[in-house]
Write an enzyme that holds these catalytic residues in place. Structure first.
Site, PDB file in Angstrom:
ATOM      1  N   THR A   1       0.852  -1.193   0.000  1.00 58.09           N
ATOM      2  CA  THR A   1       0.000   0.000   0.000  1.00 58.09           C
ATOM      3  C   THR A   1       0.881   1.235   0.000  1.00 58.09           C
ATOM      4  O   THR A   1       1.926   1.238   0.665  1.00 58.09           O
ATOM      5  CB  THR A   1      -0.958   0.062   1.212  1.00 58.09           C
ATOM      6  OG1 THR A   1      -1.482   1.384   1.332  1.00 58.09           O
ATOM      7  CG2 THR A   1      -0.299  -0.312   2.524  1.00 58.09           C
TER       8      THR A   1
ATOM      9  N   ASP B   1       0.187   3.768   1.488  1.00 53.57           N
ATOM     10  CA  ASP B   1      -0.034   4.466   2.760  1.00 53.57           C
ATOM     11  C   ASP B   1       1.029   4.148   3.823  1.00 53.57           C
ATOM     12  O   ASP B   1       1.189   4.901   4.779  1.00 53.57           O
ATOM     13  CB  ASP B   1      -1.418   4.116   3.324  1.00 53.57           C
ATOM     14  CG  ASP B   1      -2.543   4.467   2.357  1.00 53.57           C
ATOM     15  OD1 ASP B   1      -2.300   5.270   1.433  1.00 53.57           O
ATOM     16  OD2 ASP B   1      -3.653   3.934   2.516  1.00 53.57           O
TER      17      ASP B   1
ATOM     18  N   MET C   1      -2.033  11.596  -0.735  1.00 50.08           N
ATOM     19  CA  MET C   1      -2.847  10.512  -0.156  1.00 50.08           C
ATOM     20  C   MET C   1      -2.241  10.003   1.149  1.00 50.08           C
ATOM     21  O   MET C   1      -1.323  10.610   1.701  1.00 50.08           O
ATOM     22  CB  MET C   1      -2.978   9.382  -1.169  1.00 50.08           C
ATOM     23  CG  MET C   1      -3.923   9.708  -2.299  1.00 50.08           C
ATOM     24  SD  MET C   1      -4.070   8.276  -3.391  1.00 50.08           S
ATOM     25  CE  MET C   1      -5.513   8.711  -4.337  1.00 50.08           C
TER      26      MET C   1
ATOM     27  N   ARG D   1       0.069   6.627  -7.467  1.00 46.33           N
ATOM     28  CA  ARG D   1      -0.079   5.168  -7.495  1.00 46.33           C
ATOM     29  C   ARG D   1       0.373   4.544  -8.811  1.00 46.33           C
ATOM     30  O   ARG D   1       0.128   3.362  -9.041  1.00 46.33           O
ATOM     31  CB  ARG D   1      -1.543   4.800  -7.209  1.00 46.33           C
ATOM     32  CG  ARG D   1      -1.965   5.142  -5.804  1.00 46.33           C
ATOM     33  CD  ARG D   1      -2.975   4.185  -5.247  1.00 46.33           C
ATOM     34  NE  ARG D   1      -4.067   3.905  -6.119  1.00 46.33           N
ATOM     35  CZ  ARG D   1      -5.348   3.870  -5.738  1.00 46.33           C
ATOM     36  NH1 ARG D   1      -5.648   4.149  -4.490  1.00 46.33           N
ATOM     37  NH2 ARG D   1      -6.289   3.563  -6.568  1.00 46.33           N
TER      38      ARG D   1
HETATM   39  O1  F6P Z   1      -5.030   2.983   0.405  1.00 48.16           O
HETATM   40  C1  F6P Z   1      -4.410   3.498  -0.734  1.00 48.16           C
HETATM   41  C2  F6P Z   1      -5.109   4.741  -1.204  1.00 48.16           C
HETATM   42  O2  F6P Z   1      -4.417   5.234  -2.320  1.00 48.16           O
HETATM   43  C3  F6P Z   1      -5.272   5.820  -0.138  1.00 48.16           C
HETATM   44  O3  F6P Z   1      -4.103   6.565   0.059  1.00 48.16           O
HETATM   45  C4  F6P Z   1      -6.419   6.600  -0.700  1.00 48.16           C
HETATM   46  O4  F6P Z   1      -7.149   7.236   0.309  1.00 48.16           O
HETATM   47  C5  F6P Z   1      -7.258   5.544  -1.347  1.00 48.16           C
HETATM   48  O5  F6P Z   1      -6.434   4.447  -1.620  1.00 48.16           O
HETATM   49  C6  F6P Z   1      -7.922   5.999  -2.615  1.00 48.16           C
HETATM   50  O6  F6P Z   1      -8.735   4.979  -3.075  1.00 48.16           O
HETATM   51  P1  F6P Z   1      -9.552   5.111  -4.447  1.00 48.16           P
HETATM   52  O7  F6P Z   1      -8.579   4.983  -5.559  1.00 48.16           O
HETATM   53  O8  F6P Z   1     -10.501   3.990  -4.378  1.00 48.16           O
HETATM   54  O9  F6P Z   1     -10.202   6.460  -4.423  1.00 48.16           O
END
Ligand code: F6P
Length: 344
Positions: free
Chosen positions: A119, A121, A163, A268
């Site tokens: 992750t 995070d 994020m 990401r």
């Molecule tokens: O958990 C990883 C993450 O990128 C977080 O940092 C972020 O809050 C979330 O996923 C975003 O998710 P999505 O792409 O579903 O909006």
């Protein structure tokens, strides 16, 4: 990660099957296909996943602000029947706290599971680092480097929203490495009075610009987080929007032109850093060793001594690791005069 598992698995005599679209791919109709060593060509330098993924839906084990949800027995039973039909010996689940909580629930009902922490995070307590985090930080640092130009030339306050969900790791590491003047994270309460003081003190030193990095989960003065979109019962609440609020409020209380950039999903994707490449390779190889030794119900982890280890999934999930407000990372930033938006 997938490359490491497939290549090391092949040398250990395993065949690998990729489940597509997250664990939903194990439901009927099954979405799964063999992964060969040849398929792995060129994967090392690619971000994301070639299998597709899902962080909502039938296998979602987290809702709201991270509350655990029990996956219906009917869903798990159907997946197990299909898993057996495919003749699989083990299931490697790659993901963050949500996916690994799903893995834990699957392990409890008899799946031979090995978890791998992935992750951006970096918020899993049982591993020193998750893979994906370093690449996300590199992306945020690059953004800060670029934002410095406009901040400086236009005498502006530039706010970068990153994020990280309920943890401030991306903001803290990137803020330190990218020369932010103010870092706002969920772990430290901030006030606009303190931010204004920091900006004014910079002005009095002849520095007519300020760079602020804010984690999406940072809390406003009344303690609430800013959410984006509507709540759903099968997924975690989506965070986002605090950057614009912070920039607007700073402009109002300082009179300085302020702008916000939301980095979003750029964090990401893209080429993984060398650190993430070697980390996911080490995680993958270790996961294959664990499958070989039938060490199921466990997660691969990077230990404090820098070596690979393993922990019980049940001890790894539902334990979010946050930035320590009194820890070395925060203290290092404070020693440079970086503000966390508090009055210290
Ligand atoms: O958990 C990883 C993450 O990128 C977080 O940092 C972020 O809050 C979330 O996923 C975003 O998710 P999505 O792409 O579903 O909006």
């Amino acid at each position: 990660m997938i490359r490491a598992i497939v290549k090391a698995g092949d040398l250990s005599g395993f065949e690998s099957i990729g489940i597509h679209g997250g664990l939903d791919g194990l439901l009927t109709p099954i979405q799964a296909a063999p992964l060969t060593v040849k398929d792995m060509d060129g994967l090392l330098i690619r971000g994301g996943t070639i299998l597709g993924t899902a962080n909502s839906g039938k296998f979602s084990a987290k809702t709201g602000m991270g509350e655990e949800r029990k996956i219906p027995a009917q869903t798990l039973n159907q997946a197990k029947a299909n898993f057996d039909k495919l003749g699989l010996a083990a299931l490697v689940v790659i993901g963050g706290d949500g996916s690994l909580t799903t893995a834990q629930q699957m392990s409890d009902m008899g799946f031979p599971v090995v978890g791998v922490p992935k992750t951006i995070d970096n918020d899993l307590d049982a591993t020193q680092m998750t893979f994906g985090f370093d690449t996300a930080v590199a992306c945020a640092v690059d953004a800060l480097d670029r934002l410095h130009s406009t901040a400086q030339s236009h005498n502006r306050v530039m706010v970068l929203e990153v994020m990280g969900r309920h943890a401030g790791w991306i903001a803290a590491y990137a803020g330190l490495a990218g020369g932010a003047d103010v870092i706002l994270i969920p772990e430290i309460d901030f006030s606009f009075t303190a931010i204004r003081e920091k900006i004014n003190s910079r002005e009095s030193e002849g520095k007519h610009f300020t760079i602020v990095i804010v984690a999406e989960g940072a809390r406003l003065e009344q303690g609430q987080q800013v959410t984006a979109g509507t709540d759903s019962t099968d997924r975690e609440t989506r965070l986002g929007g605090i950057g614009h609020l912070v920039a607007d409020k700073i402009e109002k209380c300082t009179g300085k032109e302020s702008r916000c950039v939301v980095l979003g999903h750029l964090q990401r994707g893209g080429q993984p850093t060398q650190w993430d490449r070697q980390l996911c390779t080490r995680f993958g190889v270790r996961a294959v060793e664990m499958v070989k030794k039938e060490q199921f119900g466990m997660m691969v982890a990077l230990k404090a001594d820098g070596y690979m280890g393993a922990v019980l999934l049940k001890e790894a999930v539902n334990k979010i690791r946050c930035v320590d407000p009194k820890g070395e990372l925060v203290m290092t930033a404070r020693a440079l005069g970086i503000s966390f938006g508090d009055m210290i």
